[in-house]
Scaffold this motif. Sequence first.
Motif, PDB file in Angstrom:
ATOM      1  N   LEU A 257      15.399   9.229 116.026  1.00 17.83           N
ATOM      2  CA  LEU A 257      15.789   9.713 117.339  1.00 17.83           C
ATOM      3  C   LEU A 257      16.640  10.980 117.242  1.00 17.83           C
ATOM      4  CD1 LEU A 257      16.735   6.269 118.888  1.00 17.83           C
ATOM      5  CD2 LEU A 257      14.728   7.660 119.486  1.00 17.83           C
ATOM      6  N   LYS A 258      16.447  11.839 118.223  1.00 14.97           N
ATOM      7  CA  LYS A 258      17.243  13.060 118.314  1.00 14.97           C
ATOM      8  C   LYS A 258      17.673  13.271 119.764  1.00 14.97           C
ATOM      9  CE  LYS A 258      13.162  16.034 118.776  1.00 14.97           C
ATOM     10  NZ  LYS A 258      12.269  14.911 119.056  1.00 14.97           N
ATOM     11  N   LYS A 259      18.655  14.105 119.952  1.00 19.37           N
ATOM     12  CA  LYS A 259      19.154  14.421 121.289  1.00 19.37           C
ATOM     13  C   LYS A 259      18.010  14.828 122.207  1.00 19.37           C
ATOM     14  CE  LYS A 259      20.983  18.457 121.967  1.00 19.37           C
ATOM     15  NZ  LYS A 259      21.898  19.634 121.945  1.00 19.37           N
ATOM     16  N   GLY A 260      17.986  14.245 123.390  1.00 21.36           N
ATOM     17  CA  GLY A 260      16.968  14.581 124.381  1.00 21.36           C
ATOM     18  C   GLY A 260      15.763  13.673 124.386  1.00 21.36           C
ATOM     19  N   ASP A 261      15.595  12.849 123.347  1.00 19.69           N
ATOM     20  CA  ASP A 261      14.495  11.894 123.334  1.00 19.69           C
ATOM     21  C   ASP A 261      14.689  10.868 124.455  1.00 19.69           C
ATOM     22  OD1 ASP A 261      13.253  13.049 121.166  1.00 19.69           O
ATOM     23  OD2 ASP A 261      14.000  11.609 119.691  1.00 19.69           O
ATOM     24  N   VAL A 262      13.571  10.310 124.925  1.00 17.00           N
ATOM     25  CA  VAL A 262      13.616   9.264 125.939  1.00 17.00           C
ATOM     26  C   VAL A 262      12.828   8.060 125.438  1.00 17.00           C
ATOM     27  CG1 VAL A 262      12.955   8.588 128.280  1.00 17.00           C
ATOM     28  CG2 VAL A 262      13.849  10.892 127.849  1.00 17.00           C
ATOM     29  N   MET A 263      13.498   6.914 125.372  1.00 10.57           N
ATOM     30  CA  MET A 263      12.842   5.660 125.009  1.00 10.57           C
ATOM     31  C   MET A 263      12.536   4.876 126.274  1.00 10.57           C
ATOM     32  SD  MET A 263      15.174   4.379 121.763  1.00 10.57           S
ATOM     33  CE  MET A 263      16.756   4.805 122.530  1.00 10.57           C
ATOM     34  N   THR A 264      11.306   4.393 126.395  1.00 11.06           N
ATOM     35  CA  THR A 264      10.937   3.458 127.454  1.00 11.06           C
ATOM     36  C   THR A 264      10.322   2.244 126.776  1.00 11.06           C
ATOM     37  OG1 THR A 264       8.861   4.691 127.737  1.00 11.06           O
ATOM     38  CG2 THR A 264      10.620   5.139 129.306  1.00 11.06           C
ATOM     39  N   LEU A 265      10.650   1.062 127.266  1.00 11.95           N
ATOM     40  CA  LEU A 265      10.209  -0.155 126.597  1.00 11.95           C
ATOM     41  C   LEU A 265      10.156  -1.304 127.582  1.00 11.95           C
ATOM     42  CD1 LEU A 265      13.237  -1.801 124.910  1.00 11.95           C
ATOM     43  CD2 LEU A 265      13.387   0.613 125.506  1.00 11.95           C
ATOM     44  N   GLY A 266       9.406  -2.330 127.237  1.00 14.46           N
ATOM     45  CA  GLY A 266       9.324  -3.479 128.123  1.00 14.46           C
ATOM     46  C   GLY A 266       8.684  -4.671 127.453  1.00 14.46           C
ATOM     47  N   ILE A 267       8.899  -5.833 128.086  1.00 12.49           N
ATOM     48  CA  ILE A 267       8.286  -7.080 127.636  1.00 12.49           C
ATOM     49  C   ILE A 267       7.660  -7.749 128.855  1.00 12.49           C
ATOM     50  CG2 ILE A 267       8.673  -9.343 126.582  1.00 12.49           C
ATOM     51  CD1 ILE A 267      10.992  -8.177 125.034  1.00 12.49           C
ATOM     52  N   GLU A 268       6.487  -8.281 128.684  1.00 13.03           N
ATOM     53  CA  GLU A 268       5.739  -8.934 129.766  1.00 13.03           C
ATOM     54  C   GLU A 268       6.618  -9.944 130.505  1.00 13.03           C
ATOM     55  OE1 GLU A 268       1.677 -11.704 130.110  1.00 13.03           O
ATOM     56  OE2 GLU A 268       2.312 -10.864 128.192  1.00 13.03           O
ATOM     57  N   GLY A 269       6.780  -9.738 131.803  1.00 15.15           N
ATOM     58  CA  GLY A 269       7.543 -10.660 132.636  1.00 15.15           C
ATOM     59  C   GLY A 269       9.044 -10.492 132.595  1.00 15.15           C
ATOM     60  N   LEU A 270       9.549  -9.609 131.718  1.00 14.52           N
ATOM     61  CA  LEU A 270      10.994  -9.480 131.541  1.00 14.52           C
ATOM     62  C   LEU A 270      11.538  -8.115 131.949  1.00 14.52           C
ATOM     63  CD1 LEU A 270      11.457 -11.286 128.092  1.00 14.52           C
ATOM     64  CD2 LEU A 270      11.517 -12.262 130.399  1.00 14.52           C
ATOM     65  N   GLY A 271      10.682  -7.232 132.401  1.00 15.94           N
ATOM     66  CA  GLY A 271      11.152  -5.949 132.902  1.00 15.94           C
ATOM     67  C   GLY A 271      11.206  -4.857 131.851  1.00 15.94           C
ATOM     68  N   GLU A 272      11.484  -3.649 132.332  1.00 20.15           N
ATOM     69  CA  GLU A 272      11.443  -2.454 131.486  1.00 20.15           C
ATOM     70  C   GLU A 272      12.795  -1.761 131.413  1.00 20.15           C
ATOM     71  OE1 GLU A 272       8.305   0.130 132.772  1.00 20.15           O
ATOM     72  OE2 GLU A 272       6.784  -1.453 132.699  1.00 20.15           O
ATOM     73  N   GLN A 273      12.974  -0.982 130.358  1.00 20.49           N
ATOM     74  CA  GLN A 273      14.176  -0.186 130.141  1.00 20.49           C
ATOM     75  C   GLN A 273      13.794   1.283 129.945  1.00 20.49           C
ATOM     76  OE1 GLN A 273      16.377  -1.603 126.746  1.00 20.49           O
ATOM     77  NE2 GLN A 273      16.705  -3.636 127.589  1.00 20.49           N
ATOM     78  N   ARG A 274      14.779   2.157 130.171  1.00 19.99           N
ATOM     79  CA  ARG A 274      14.605   3.583 129.882  1.00 19.99           C
ATOM     80  C   ARG A 274      15.944   4.146 129.440  1.00 19.99           C
ATOM     81  NH1 ARG A 274      15.493   8.655 131.915  1.00 19.99           N
ATOM     82  NH2 ARG A 274      13.802  10.203 131.668  1.00 19.99           N
ATOM     83  N   GLN A 275      15.974   4.796 128.263  1.00 23.19           N
ATOM     84  CA  GLN A 275      17.213   5.384 127.761  1.00 23.19           C
ATOM     85  C   GLN A 275      17.005   6.820 127.300  1.00 23.19           C
ATOM     86  OE1 GLN A 275      16.658   2.342 125.272  1.00 23.19           O
ATOM     87  NE2 GLN A 275      17.182   0.963 126.943  1.00 23.19           N
ATOM     88  N   LEU A 276      17.856   7.700 127.780  1.00 21.15           N
ATOM     89  CA  LEU A 276      17.948   9.064 127.278  1.00 21.15           C
ATOM     90  C   LEU A 276      18.880   9.063 126.078  1.00 21.15           C
ATOM     91  CD1 LEU A 276      17.562  12.199 127.595  1.00 21.15           C
ATOM     92  CD2 LEU A 276      19.607  12.134 129.057  1.00 21.15           C
ATOM     93  N   VAL A 277      18.486   9.747 125.009  1.00 14.15           N
ATOM     94  CA  VAL A 277      19.322   9.852 123.810  1.00 14.15           C
ATOM     95  C   VAL A 277      20.243  11.061 123.959  1.00 14.15           C
ATOM     96  CG1 VAL A 277      19.321  10.125 121.298  1.00 14.15           C
ATOM     97  CG2 VAL A 277      17.538   8.754 122.405  1.00 14.15           C
ATOM     98  N   VAL A 278      21.540  10.831 123.791  1.00 16.31           N
ATOM     99  CA  VAL A 278      22.523  11.898 123.972  1.00 16.31           C
ATOM    100  C   VAL A 278      23.336  12.060 122.691  1.00 16.31           C
ATOM    101  CG1 VAL A 278      22.660  11.514 126.457  1.00 16.31           C
ATOM    102  CG2 VAL A 278      24.263  10.320 124.942  1.00 16.31           C
TER     103      VAL A 278
END
Length: 282
Positions: A257-278
């Motif tokens: 990971l480096k500054k400015g990257d964006v992670m999006t992730l999720g699990i079936e039925g459990l919802g999703e996340q989104r994180q900007l790397v700073v």
Amino acid sequence: MKLVRYGNPGKEKPGLIDAEGKLRDLSAVIKDIGPEQLSDAALAKLRKLKADKLPLVRGTPRMGCPVSGIGKFVAIGLNYADHAAESNAPIPKEPIVFMKATTCIQGPNDAVMLPKGSVKSDWEVELGVVIGTRARYVSQKAALEHVAGYCTINDVSEREYQIERGPQWDKGKGCDTFGPIGPWLVTRDEIDNVQKLAMWLDVNGQRRQTGNTKTMIFNVAKLVSYVSQFMTLMPGDVITTGTPPGVGMGMKPPVFLKKGDVMTLGIEGLGEQRQLVVPFKL
């Protein structure tokens, strides 16, 4: 039920997601979603509420970690055979157990900060297990009775700290912001088969991890039972159960990971996340 905590950091309010996917406020019913609210009896009381009669929360407030007062953040390493292979590690004969510092816990969409001088920070989508009732030397058969519910976790990891700085993994696992949890705590009655949940993670829109909990080496019941042989699990404790293949460390060449990257992730039925790397800052 899908239970949430929403609002500014340190001032989160309890809520739930209704059948239409709308956020409802629980502040008039409970003060918070913490250890006292996670037993089967406490959850049954919440389940009796008529969600459509609860106050509707307008807008899109920040989501916090869906559980407050987490006493232990237990983690399991190398629990997917294909991830062990990409890590050039043998299949564990017993679960590998380590701890993530509770100070790394944050909301599902809060920014992830690179540690000072880090050049090997990495991603890991994982199934989280939230303990609902005290578990001490529990059998595998009874283990899931002690589970309140499940959530999505990004077990963010600094590989240099984890692997190159001595034998203790904890050093690369508990850095500030390295424990995004949520958005929801989904009670166990809503998950028909916890060992059949699809999971994924993207970095900058490119798919990096694709997996399913069916390929775990040690299933959730085994993990709860196993960990309870070595420490008493208390209501609100969280176990994050390992990651499928596709981490940056396993790529050829490795990608981190480096500054400015964006992670999006999720699990079936459990919802999703989104994180900007700073970048790091004190």
